[in-house]
Design a protein around this motif. Sequence first.
Motif, short mmCIF file in Angstrom:
data_model
loop_
_atom_site.label_atom_id
_atom_site.label_comp_id
_atom_site.label_asym_id
_atom_site.label_seq_id
_atom_site.Cartn_x
_atom_site.Cartn_y
_atom_site.Cartn_z
N ASN A 1 0.80 -1.22 0.00
CA ASN A 1 0.00 0.00 0.00
C ASN A 1 0.84 1.28 0.00
O ASN A 1 0.33 2.35 -0.31
N SER A 2 2.10 1.16 0.34
CA SER A 2 2.98 2.34 0.35
C SER A 2 3.75 2.51 -0.95
O SER A 2 4.58 3.41 -1.08
N PHE A 3 3.48 1.64 -1.93
CA PHE A 3 4.18 1.70 -3.21
C PHE A 3 3.31 2.38 -4.26
O PHE A 3 2.18 1.94 -4.54
N ASN A 4 3.80 3.46 -4.84
CA ASN A 4 3.11 4.14 -5.94
C ASN A 4 4.13 4.58 -6.98
O ASN A 4 5.23 5.02 -6.64
N ILE A 5 3.77 4.44 -8.23
CA ILE A 5 4.66 4.76 -9.33
C ILE A 5 4.53 6.24 -9.70
O ILE A 5 3.41 6.74 -9.83
N PRO A 6 5.63 6.95 -9.88
CA PRO A 6 5.58 8.37 -10.26
C PRO A 6 5.34 8.55 -11.75
O PRO A 6 6.22 9.00 -12.49
N GLN A 7 4.15 8.20 -12.20
CA GLN A 7 3.84 8.24 -13.62
C GLN A 7 2.43 8.77 -13.84
O GLN A 7 1.51 8.39 -13.11
N TYR A 8 2.27 9.67 -14.81
CA TYR A 8 0.95 10.24 -15.10
C TYR A 8 0.81 10.40 -16.60
O TYR A 8 1.68 10.96 -17.27
N SER A 9 -0.30 9.90 -17.14
CA SER A 9 -0.58 10.00 -18.57
C SER A 9 -1.59 11.11 -18.80
O SER A 9 -2.78 10.92 -18.53
N PRO A 10 -1.17 12.27 -19.28
CA PRO A 10 -2.08 13.41 -19.43
C PRO A 10 -2.98 13.29 -20.65
O PRO A 10 -2.72 12.50 -21.56
N SER A 11 -4.01 14.11 -20.66
CA SER A 11 -4.87 14.22 -21.83
C SER A 11 -4.31 15.29 -22.76
O SER A 11 -3.44 16.08 -22.38
N LEU A 12 -4.83 15.32 -23.97
CA LEU A 12 -4.40 16.32 -24.95
C LEU A 12 -4.64 17.73 -24.42
O LEU A 12 -3.78 18.61 -24.54
N SER A 13 -5.80 17.95 -23.81
CA SER A 13 -6.14 19.28 -23.31
C SER A 13 -5.24 19.69 -22.15
O SER A 13 -4.92 20.87 -21.99
N GLU A 14 -4.81 18.72 -21.33
CA GLU A 14 -3.92 19.04 -20.21
C GLU A 14 -2.54 19.47 -20.71
O GLU A 14 -1.94 20.40 -20.17
N VAL A 15 -2.06 18.82 -21.75
CA VAL A 15 -0.78 19.21 -22.35
C VAL A 15 -0.88 20.59 -22.97
O VAL A 15 -0.04 21.48 -22.72
N LYS A 16 -1.93 20.81 -23.74
CA LYS A 16 -2.13 22.11 -24.40
C LYS A 16 -2.24 23.23 -23.37
O LYS A 16 -1.65 24.30 -23.53
N SER A 17 -2.98 22.98 -22.31
CA SER A 17 -3.19 23.99 -21.28
C SER A 17 -1.87 24.43 -20.65
O SER A 17 -1.64 25.63 -20.45
N GLU A 18 -0.99 23.48 -20.35
CA GLU A 18 0.28 23.83 -19.71
C GLU A 18 1.20 24.59 -20.66
O GLU A 18 1.90 25.53 -20.24
N VAL A 19 1.22 24.22 -21.94
CA VAL A 19 2.05 24.93 -22.91
C VAL A 19 1.57 26.37 -23.06
O VAL A 19 2.37 27.32 -23.04
N LEU A 20 0.26 26.56 -23.18
CA LEU A 20 -0.28 27.91 -23.33
C LEU A 20 -0.10 28.73 -22.06
O LEU A 20 0.19 29.93 -22.12
N LYS A 21 -0.24 28.11 -20.91
CA LYS A 21 -0.10 28.81 -19.63
C LYS A 21 1.33 29.30 -19.44
O LYS A 21 1.56 30.42 -18.98
#
Length: 376
Positions: free
Chosen positions: A255-275
Motif C-alpha cells: 500500500n505504500s508503493f506508488n509509481i511516479p507516472q501520469y498519462s495526461p490528456s491532450l487538453s492538459e498538455v495544451k493547457s500547460e504549454v499555453l499557460k
Amino acid sequence: MEVVDQVLHMNGGTGHTSYANNSLYQRKGISMTKPVADDAITNLYSSISPKSLVIADLGCSSGSNSLFVISELIKVVDELRQKFGHPSLEYQVFLNDLPGNDFNTIFKSLPSFQEKMSNQLGVGVCPIFISGVPGSFYGRLFPSKSLHFVHSSYSLHWLSQVPEQLENNKGNICVACTSPPIVLRAYHAQFQKDFSMFLRCRAEELVVGGRMVLTFLGRRSEDPSSKECCYIWELLALALNDLVSKGIVDEETMNSFNIPQYSPSLSEVKSEVLKEGSFSIDHLETFEINWIAYDSEVMNLPDVFFDGGYSVAKCIRAVVEPLLISHFGDAIIEEVFCKYREILSDRLSKETNNFISIIVSVTKKRMIMIDQDVHP
C-alpha cells in the motif's frame, strides 16, 4: 520508496531483461512520429541555418533508440544543407537522463555509430560530438540559449516525485479506476508542476525559433483513471496483490508503493504549454499502438512465446523493475512478473487494448517586451 532521481531508470545492459532489448514499442512510437520530428527540424534549419547545430535528447535511456533518433535528424539536416548549397555543419548532441541511467552502454556503441554515420553522410561531413548529461530535466541542464532542438520520447510521463496524499490509494500502484478523487487530483497537480517547470527550463535553454518535439504516454479521455492509460498498471497491481494474498509481500509495503507516472490528456498538455507562454504549438495529436502488435522477426523469439502477454510483460519489466527492487527487494521479481505475464496473456487474449501516446511539436517564441514606462 527512495528519492525518484536515485532509483528511476530503465534496466541497463544488453541482457534478456534490459531496456535495450525490450523497447520495441518505444521504437515503434519513434518511427510513427518521425514525420513530425522531420518537419520540425526542417523548419528549424530553413529558418535559422545555423553553422553548428545543437540537439538534446532528454530521457535518452540506453539502447539504440536515442541514437536512431539522432541519426534520422542529422540525415534530414544534411540533405537540406546540400539542397541549399551550404557547407557541412558541426553537430553537438547531448544525451540526457537521470544519473542512474546506463550511459556506458550508449558510449560503447558510439564508435560504430560514428562509422555508420560517416558512411551514410559521405566524405567531408563534420564530426558529430556526443556527450552524456546526467540530471533531471525538471531543472536546468544547459546554458541559456544554447540549444537549437530538443527531443524527448516516452519520458515526460515520468514525474519528478511520487505525489503526496496517496494514503488512500490502497491496492493500487498508480492512478486506477478505484483510486479516490484526492489521488487523481494529486497526480494531476504533480504533472502540472513538473511539466510547467520543464517548459520554463527549456525556454531558457533554447534559442529563439528553437524547436521541441515531445512524445509521451497519454490518453484521449478527460478521465485520468480511464482504462486506456491505467489498465497495464492495474494488471501489475493485481500481480503484486496476488503475492500479498500469499503472504510473500506485506500488505503495508504494498500500500505504500506508488509509481511516479501520469498519462495526461491532450487538453492538459495544451493547457500547460499555453499557460507557460514561451512556445507556440505547431502540432499536437494522439496516436495509438496495440500492445500485442509485436514483431517476432525483430524480437527474434520462438513463436511459442507469443501468447499475448510475453512481450508486454518484458517491456514493462525493463521499465519498472528498478523501482520494484528499490521498494520490495529483488526476491519477488521473477514471481511477480511470471504472474503478471499470466494475467496479461489472459486479458489480452479476450480484448483489444492499445496504449495512447501524445506528440507535441512547439517553437520558442520571440518575446516582445512592452515598455512599462508611463508618460504624462
